[in-house]
Design a protein around this motif. Structure first.
Motif, mmCIF file in Angstrom:
data_model
loop_
_atom_site.group_PDB
_atom_site.id
_atom_site.type_symbol
_atom_site.label_atom_id
_atom_site.label_comp_id
_atom_site.label_asym_id
_atom_site.label_seq_id
_atom_site.Cartn_x
_atom_site.Cartn_y
_atom_site.Cartn_z
ATOM 1 N N UNK A 86 -41.302 -50.303 9.827
ATOM 2 C CA UNK A 86 -41.705 -51.524 10.524
ATOM 3 C C UNK A 86 -43.180 -51.464 10.903
ATOM 4 N N UNK A 87 -43.623 -50.300 11.376
ATOM 5 C CA UNK A 87 -45.022 -50.129 11.766
ATOM 6 C C UNK A 87 -45.949 -50.292 10.569
ATOM 7 N N UNK A 88 -45.574 -49.712 9.441
ATOM 8 C CA UNK A 88 -46.405 -49.802 8.237
ATOM 9 C C UNK A 88 -46.449 -51.246 7.733
ATOM 10 N N UNK A 89 -45.312 -51.906 7.748
ATOM 11 C CA UNK A 89 -45.263 -53.304 7.319
ATOM 12 C C UNK A 89 -46.139 -54.175 8.209
ATOM 13 N N UNK A 90 -46.066 -53.951 9.516
ATOM 14 C CA UNK A 90 -46.893 -54.709 10.456
ATOM 15 C C UNK A 90 -48.383 -54.470 10.197
ATOM 16 N N UNK A 91 -48.765 -53.207 9.953
ATOM 17 C CA UNK A 91 -50.175 -52.886 9.693
ATOM 18 C C UNK A 91 -50.644 -53.473 8.360
ATOM 19 N N UNK A 92 -49.787 -53.470 7.356
ATOM 20 C CA UNK A 92 -50.132 -54.080 6.067
ATOM 21 C C UNK A 92 -50.380 -55.577 6.226
ATOM 22 N N UNK A 93 -49.513 -56.225 6.994
ATOM 23 C CA UNK A 93 -49.674 -57.658 7.234
ATOM 24 C C UNK A 93 -50.945 -57.944 8.029
ATOM 25 N N UNK A 94 -51.246 -57.116 9.004
ATOM 26 C CA UNK A 94 -52.435 -57.323 9.842
ATOM 27 C C UNK A 94 -53.714 -57.201 9.016
#
Length: 160
Positions: A86-94
């Motif tokens: 979830x953290x990686x997905x959030x950072x990719x989106x950001x």
């Protein structure tokens, strides 16, 4: 004048007081020139080189301090998510890098991520963001240069 050869001693004795003063001044100038060439110039070069090295080391130290300081003192950080994926997905989106991610999967608390073509600067900013905000770091990385200038292919294993 006992240390001088006989020919120099006799020339000194024949010299007028004015010539003796002139010879003394020339000897002083020669001694000062030798001291300048042998001691002063290398010393100044070392001082300049040391100042340059000091500036580089201060910059490196400042960079390292930003990583060593507690994260809460640097920025307002949200609590890291429980799931690294979830953290990686959030950072990719950001960072708008989701389209570059051709593989994104979680295994045993680690995230395997493949970024096919991503600007190197954006990759570094993404990893820095991830480490600061989510406390997820790169555990293994294979970064390969692409044909395009400044673009890389990154195979990352991320985790806490």
């Amino acid at each position: 004048m006992a240390q001088l050869p006989a020919s120099l001693a006799s020339a000194w004795d024949r010299a007028s007081p004015r010539e003796r003063v002139l010879v003394r001044w020339m000897a002083l100038v020669v001694v000062l020139a030798v001291l300048y060439a042998v001691a002063w110039q290398p010393l100044r070069a070392d001082i300049t080189r040391t100042r340059d090295a000091l500036e580089r080391q201060r910059a490196a130290y400042a960079t390292l301090r930003t990583y060593a300081e507690p994260l809460s003192a640097q920025t307002a950080i949200s609590a890291p998510s429980a799931e690294p994926l979830t953290a990686v997905t959030r950072a990719l989106d950001a960072r708008n890098l989701r389209a570059s991610a051709s593989q994104l999967e979680a295994r045993e608390g680690r995230v395997m991520l493949l970024l096919g073509a991503v600007p190197f600067d954006a990759l570094i900013a993404f990893l820095d963001d991830l480490a600061r905000t989510e406390r997820v770091r790169a555990l293994d990385a294979r970064i390969t240069a692409r044909v395009e200038r400044g673009v890389v292919r990154a195979e990352l294993t991320l985790g806490r």
